[in-house]
Design a protein around this motif. Structure first.
Motif, PDB file in Angstrom:
ATOM      1  N   ASP A  64       0.816  -1.212   0.000  1.00 52.01           N
ATOM      2  CA  ASP A  64       0.000   0.000   0.000  1.00 52.01           C
ATOM      3  C   ASP A  64       0.850   1.263   0.000  1.00 52.01           C
ATOM      4  O   ASP A  64       0.393   2.328  -0.400  1.00 52.01           O
ATOM      5  N   GLU A  65       2.090   1.148   0.466  1.00 48.62           N
ATOM      6  CA  GLU A  65       2.914   2.339   0.684  1.00 48.62           C
ATOM      7  C   GLU A  65       3.572   2.870  -0.584  1.00 48.62           C
ATOM      8  O   GLU A  65       3.895   4.051  -0.674  1.00 48.62           O
ATOM      9  N   ARG A  66       3.794   2.020  -1.582  1.00 51.44           N
ATOM     10  CA  ARG A  66       4.553   2.447  -2.743  1.00 51.44           C
ATOM     11  C   ARG A  66       4.126   1.651  -3.962  1.00 51.44           C
ATOM     12  O   ARG A  66       3.518   0.591  -3.842  1.00 51.44           O
ATOM     13  N   ARG A  67       4.424   2.189  -5.126  1.00 50.51           N
ATOM     14  CA  ARG A  67       4.178   1.464  -6.374  1.00 50.51           C
ATOM     15  C   ARG A  67       5.381   0.576  -6.660  1.00 50.51           C
ATOM     16  O   ARG A  67       6.526   1.028  -6.612  1.00 50.51           O
ATOM     17  N   ALA A  68       5.149  -0.678  -6.965  1.00 53.29           N
ATOM     18  CA  ALA A  68       6.221  -1.628  -7.245  1.00 53.29           C
ATOM     19  C   ALA A  68       6.498  -1.675  -8.746  1.00 53.29           C
ATOM     20  O   ALA A  68       5.590  -1.503  -9.573  1.00 53.29           O
ATOM     21  N   LEU A  69       7.759  -1.934  -9.081  1.00 50.27           N
ATOM     22  CA  LEU A  69       8.192  -2.021 -10.471  1.00 50.27           C
ATOM     23  C   LEU A  69       8.865  -3.373 -10.690  1.00 50.27           C
ATOM     24  O   LEU A  69       9.846  -3.708 -10.021  1.00 50.27           O
ATOM     25  N   LEU A  95      17.801  -4.620 -19.357  1.00 45.58           N
ATOM     26  CA  LEU A  95      17.519  -4.194 -17.989  1.00 45.58           C
ATOM     27  C   LEU A  95      18.630  -4.552 -17.009  1.00 45.58           C
ATOM     28  O   LEU A  95      18.707  -3.968 -15.925  1.00 45.58           O
ATOM     29  N   LEU A  96      19.493  -5.494 -17.370  1.00 40.29           N
ATOM     30  CA  LEU A  96      20.574  -5.911 -16.480  1.00 40.29           C
ATOM     31  C   LEU A  96      21.952  -5.477 -16.976  1.00 40.29           C
ATOM     32  O   LEU A  96      22.971  -5.891 -16.413  1.00 40.29           O
ATOM     33  N   VAL A 115      18.873   1.796 -13.997  1.00 38.52           N
ATOM     34  CA  VAL A 115      17.585   1.182 -14.355  1.00 38.52           C
ATOM     35  C   VAL A 115      17.345  -0.038 -13.477  1.00 38.52           C
ATOM     36  O   VAL A 115      16.265  -0.201 -12.891  1.00 38.52           O
ATOM     37  N   ARG A 116      18.337  -0.900 -13.378  1.00 39.05           N
ATOM     38  CA  ARG A 116      18.191  -2.099 -12.544  1.00 39.05           C
ATOM     39  C   ARG A 116      17.887  -1.723 -11.097  1.00 39.05           C
ATOM     40  O   ARG A 116      17.035  -2.346 -10.451  1.00 39.05           O
ATOM     41  N   ALA A 117      18.570  -0.699 -10.595  1.00 35.74           N
ATOM     42  CA  ALA A 117      18.354  -0.282  -9.210  1.00 35.74           C
ATOM     43  C   ALA A 117      16.958   0.277  -8.990  1.00 35.74           C
ATOM     44  O   ALA A 117      16.441   0.241  -7.869  1.00 35.74           O
ATOM     45  N   ALA A 118      16.327   0.798 -10.051  1.00 33.91           N
ATOM     46  CA  ALA A 118      14.983   1.369  -9.933  1.00 33.91           C
ATOM     47  C   ALA A 118      13.894   0.296  -9.877  1.00 33.91           C
ATOM     48  O   ALA A 118      12.750   0.603  -9.547  1.00 33.91           O
ATOM     49  N   LEU A 119      14.243  -0.949 -10.207  1.00 36.79           N
ATOM     50  CA  LEU A 119      13.279  -2.043 -10.251  1.00 36.79           C
ATOM     51  C   LEU A 119      13.326  -2.851  -8.962  1.00 36.79           C
ATOM     52  O   LEU A 119      14.396  -3.093  -8.405  1.00 36.79           O
ATOM     53  N   ARG A 142      24.506 -11.400 -18.871  1.00 36.71           N
ATOM     54  CA  ARG A 142      24.082 -10.805 -17.599  1.00 36.71           C
ATOM     55  C   ARG A 142      22.994 -11.634 -16.904  1.00 36.71           C
ATOM     56  O   ARG A 142      22.404 -11.190 -15.921  1.00 36.71           O
ATOM     57  N   ARG A 143      22.751 -12.839 -17.379  1.00 34.56           N
ATOM     58  CA  ARG A 143      21.698 -13.700 -16.833  1.00 34.56           C
ATOM     59  C   ARG A 143      21.821 -13.883 -15.332  1.00 34.56           C
ATOM     60  O   ARG A 143      20.825 -13.880 -14.605  1.00 34.56           O
ATOM     61  N   SER A 144      23.034 -14.059 -14.833  1.00 40.21           N
ATOM     62  CA  SER A 144      23.228 -14.367 -13.417  1.00 40.21           C
ATOM     63  C   SER A 144      22.838 -13.220 -12.499  1.00 40.21           C
ATOM     64  O   SER A 144      22.686 -13.420 -11.286  1.00 40.21           O
ATOM     65  N   ALA A 145      22.669 -12.014 -13.047  1.00 42.69           N
ATOM     66  CA  ALA A 145      22.285 -10.864 -12.222  1.00 42.69           C
ATOM     67  C   ALA A 145      20.783 -10.797 -11.965  1.00 42.69           C
ATOM     68  O   ALA A 145      20.331  -9.962 -11.181  1.00 42.69           O
ATOM     69  N   ALA A 146      20.016 -11.669 -12.600  1.00 43.51           N
ATOM     70  CA  ALA A 146      18.557 -11.647 -12.441  1.00 43.51           C
ATOM     71  C   ALA A 146      18.143 -12.207 -11.087  1.00 43.51           C
ATOM     72  O   ALA A 146      18.829 -13.049 -10.496  1.00 43.51           O
ATOM     73  N   ASP A 147      16.989 -11.778 -10.609  1.00 45.70           N
ATOM     74  CA  ASP A 147      16.422 -12.310  -9.369  1.00 45.70           C
ATOM     75  C   ASP A 147      15.764 -13.664  -9.580  1.00 45.70           C
ATOM     76  O   ASP A 147      15.640 -14.461  -8.642  1.00 45.70           O
ATOM     77  N   LEU A 148      15.331 -13.929 -10.819  1.00 51.32           N
ATOM     78  CA  LEU A 148      14.628 -15.174 -11.134  1.00 51.32           C
ATOM     79  C   LEU A 148      14.856 -15.487 -12.598  1.00 51.32           C
ATOM     80  O   LEU A 148      14.817 -14.581 -13.435  1.00 51.32           O
ATOM     81  N   VAL A 149      15.101 -16.747 -12.917  1.00 48.04           N
ATOM     82  CA  VAL A 149      15.197 -17.198 -14.309  1.00 48.04           C
ATOM     83  C   VAL A 149      13.934 -18.005 -14.627  1.00 48.04           C
ATOM     84  O   VAL A 149      13.583 -18.937 -13.896  1.00 48.04           O
TER      85      VAL A 149
END
Length: 212
Positions: free
Chosen positions: A19-24, A136-137, A146-150, A199-206
């Motif tokens: 509720d506090e913020r918009r997620a990206l 994005l990565l 950009v990555r830091a904004a997500l 840059r695949r390994s920098a992702a949070d999820l594959v």
């Protein structure tokens, strides 16, 4: 798309919403991996679940052909230098902070192969924005910002042969003869793909794009 996969991804995306913020949420992967297909399916599922969500592709920040010609890079359209990364970053930051009015974003018209300004409205009630794009990565220029904004970035991957055939079909669908489409994929899309996959390994999820 496999229902179980979509269920799991939708649950993970809902977990970003507060509720506090918009997620990206960012979705990336090599050209032809299925980023847009996943983003569209995810947004539809989340809306069906009652989540107020917007879809804002990075492709709206393609430089227009006139700008590419001016820079001498029309023959590399789709490469990292053919996007307005600073404009995209500014939009992401606006989406995070401007919650009391609609925020307008550009889209990309594939028939014209041109960006279209102000084509997407992100409403104040939208609590999640799903964005997708190739770089994005990336580590160059402002892309780390950009990555830091997500909140999270997911990487979609498929076998190269499947992905290449998808790309060829796409280029043919939008007007290139088959030999020209294959040459474009080999000389433009695939060098971009190698950069992205590195840059695949920098992702949070594959995400397994074969299930999309």
């Amino acid at each position: 798309m496999e229902p179980a996969l979509l269920n799991d991804l939708a649950a993970r995306a809902r977990g970003l919403v507060t509720d506090e913020r918009r997620a990206l949420l960012g979705i990336t992967g090599a050209p032809g991996a299925g980023k847009t297909t996943l983003a569209v399916a995810l947004v539809q599922r989340l809306r069906a679940d009652g989540v107020a969500v917007a879809h804002v592709p990075m492709d709206g920040f393609h430089l227009a052909d006139a700008a590419l010609v001016e820079r001498g890079i029309l023959d590399r359209k789709g490469a990292i230098e053919t996007f307005d990364v600073h404009g995209y970053l500014a939009l992401l930051r606006r989406l995070r902070t401007e919650l009391d009015h609609d925020v307008l974003a550009p889209d990309f018209e594939r028939t014209l192969e041109q960006p279209i300004a102000g084509a997407i409205s992100v409403r104040p009630q939208d609590r999640l924005v799903v964005t997708e794009g190739n770089y994005l990565l990336d580590e160059r220029d402002a892309w780390p910002e950009v990555r830091a904004a997500l909140d999270e970035t997911w990487f979609v991957e498929v076998p190269d042969d499947v992905r290449v055939e998808r790309l060829v079909r796409r280029h043919v669908e939008f007007g290139k003869p088959d030999p020209e489409a294959r040459a474009w994929v080999a000389h433009v899309d695939e060098p971009n793909a190698r950069r992205i996959v590195a840059r695949r390994s920098a992702a949070d999820l594959v995400v397994d794009g074969a299930l999309i």
